[in-house]
Scaffold this motif. Structure first.
Motif, short mmCIF file in Angstrom:
data_model
loop_
_atom_site.label_atom_id
_atom_site.label_comp_id
_atom_site.label_asym_id
_atom_site.label_seq_id
_atom_site.Cartn_x
_atom_site.Cartn_y
_atom_site.Cartn_z
N PHE A 273 9.05 -2.60 -7.05
CA PHE A 273 9.33 -1.85 -5.83
C PHE A 273 8.44 -0.61 -5.74
O PHE A 273 7.82 -0.34 -4.71
CB PHE A 273 10.81 -1.45 -5.80
N SER A 274 8.35 0.14 -6.83
CA SER A 274 7.56 1.37 -6.83
C SER A 274 6.07 1.10 -6.67
O SER A 274 5.38 1.76 -5.88
CB SER A 274 7.79 2.14 -8.13
N VAL A 275 5.56 0.12 -7.40
CA VAL A 275 4.13 -0.19 -7.33
C VAL A 275 3.78 -0.74 -5.95
O VAL A 275 2.72 -0.40 -5.40
CB VAL A 275 3.73 -1.18 -8.46
N THR A 276 4.63 -1.57 -5.38
CA THR A 276 4.36 -2.09 -4.04
C THR A 276 4.29 -0.96 -3.03
O THR A 276 3.39 -0.94 -2.18
CB THR A 276 5.45 -3.09 -3.63
N ASN A 277 5.21 -0.01 -3.11
CA ASN A 277 5.16 1.13 -2.20
C ASN A 277 3.91 1.98 -2.43
O ASN A 277 3.31 2.47 -1.47
CB ASN A 277 6.42 1.98 -2.33
N LEU A 278 3.51 2.16 -3.68
CA LEU A 278 2.30 2.94 -3.96
C LEU A 278 1.05 2.24 -3.43
O LEU A 278 0.17 2.88 -2.86
CB LEU A 278 2.18 3.20 -5.46
N VAL A 279 0.95 0.93 -3.64
CA VAL A 279 -0.21 0.19 -3.16
C VAL A 279 -0.26 0.21 -1.63
O VAL A 279 -1.32 0.38 -1.03
CB VAL A 279 -0.20 -1.25 -3.71
N LEU A 280 0.89 0.05 -1.00
CA LEU A 280 0.94 0.09 0.45
C LEU A 280 0.54 1.46 0.97
O LEU A 280 -0.24 1.57 1.93
CB LEU A 280 2.35 -0.27 0.93
N ARG A 281 1.02 2.50 0.33
CA ARG A 281 0.66 3.87 0.72
C ARG A 281 -0.84 4.10 0.52
O ARG A 281 -1.49 4.72 1.35
CB ARG A 281 1.48 4.87 -0.11
N HIS A 282 -1.39 3.57 -0.57
CA HIS A 282 -2.83 3.69 -0.83
C HIS A 282 -3.63 2.99 0.26
O HIS A 282 -4.65 3.51 0.73
CB HIS A 282 -3.16 3.10 -2.21
N GLN A 283 -3.19 1.81 0.67
CA GLN A 283 -3.89 1.10 1.74
C GLN A 283 -3.82 1.87 3.05
O GLN A 283 -4.82 1.95 3.78
CB GLN A 283 -3.29 -0.30 1.93
N GLN A 284 -2.67 2.43 3.36
CA GLN A 284 -2.54 3.20 4.60
C GLN A 284 -3.43 4.43 4.58
O GLN A 284 -4.08 4.75 5.58
CB GLN A 284 -1.08 3.61 4.81
N LEU A 285 -3.48 5.11 3.44
CA LEU A 285 -4.34 6.30 3.33
C LEU A 285 -5.82 5.91 3.40
O LEU A 285 -6.62 6.65 4.00
CB LEU A 285 -4.04 7.06 2.05
N SER A 286 -6.18 4.80 2.83
CA SER A 286 -7.57 4.33 2.91
C SER A 286 -7.94 4.01 4.35
O SER A 286 -9.06 4.32 4.79
CB SER A 286 -7.77 3.10 2.04
N THR B 273 4.64 -9.80 -1.82
CA THR B 273 5.56 -9.05 -2.67
C THR B 273 6.61 -8.32 -1.83
O THR B 273 7.79 -8.32 -2.18
CB THR B 273 4.79 -8.04 -3.54
N ARG B 274 6.18 -7.75 -0.70
CA ARG B 274 7.15 -7.05 0.16
C ARG B 274 8.17 -8.03 0.73
O ARG B 274 9.34 -7.70 0.86
CB ARG B 274 6.43 -6.32 1.29
N SER B 275 7.73 -9.24 1.06
CA SER B 275 8.69 -10.21 1.57
C SER B 275 9.59 -10.75 0.47
O SER B 275 10.70 -11.20 0.75
CB SER B 275 7.96 -11.37 2.27
N ALA B 276 9.15 -10.69 -0.78
CA ALA B 276 9.97 -11.18 -1.90
C ALA B 276 10.91 -10.11 -2.44
O ALA B 276 11.84 -10.44 -3.18
CB ALA B 276 9.07 -11.69 -3.02
N LEU B 277 10.70 -8.85 -2.08
CA LEU B 277 11.53 -7.78 -2.63
C LEU B 277 12.98 -7.87 -2.17
O LEU B 277 13.90 -7.62 -2.95
CB LEU B 277 10.95 -6.41 -2.29
N LYS B 278 13.20 -8.22 -0.91
CA LYS B 278 14.58 -8.29 -0.42
C LYS B 278 15.38 -9.40 -1.11
O LYS B 278 16.50 -9.15 -1.55
CB LYS B 278 14.61 -8.44 1.09
#
Length: 131
Positions: free
Chosen positions: A108-121, A38-43
């Motif tokens: 965009f928002s959900v991808t950033n939230l999921v990524l942030r959740h993974q980093q915090l985990s 998804t991150r690679s498809a966002l651009k």
């Protein structure tokens, strides 16, 4: 002009599918790969925004240049029917534009939230392992 709407509908559908896959519960094993895809498809999907603005200007131009049936018998029934169909298509296309923009923003928002959740985990696991 129909090809532009087909391209936009496919892009909107792809955004909706990616958003659905990111938000479905129970896909924790696949989530890391889904986030990467998804991150690679966002651009590339960002090109949807100016494309939607172009199509919105096209709708506006068609709205301004449409024939008017101001008087009671100014238009024939076939012209009036064609005008009504044009209005309905414009409304449908405006909804498609709105859906494409909203889905991109949500993706965009959900991808950033999921990524942030993974980093915090990962940080939490690292802190647990240090103790």
């Amino acid at each position: 002009m129909a090809l532009e709407w087909v391209v936009l509908s496919y892009a909107t559908g792809a955004e909706a599918v990616m958003l659905l896959l990111l938000t479905l519960p129970g896909l924790d094993g696949l989530r890391k790969g889904l986030v990467a895809v998804t991150r690679s498809a966002l651009k590339p999907l960002l090109s949807v925004v100016p494309f939607c603005l172009f199509l919105l200007m096209d709708i506006y131009w068609k709205y301004e240049m449409r024939p008017t049936c101001g008087e009671e018998h100014a238009c024939t029934p076939s012209e009036y029917l064609r005008h009504q169909k044009s209005v309905m298509k414009s409304q449908r296309n405006a909804l498609l534009i709105a859906a494409a923009l909203v889905f991109y923003w949500l993706l965009f928002s959900v991808t950033n939230l999921v990524l942030r959740h993974q980093q915090l985990s990962q940080r939490l696991e690292k802190l647990k392992n240090q103790d």
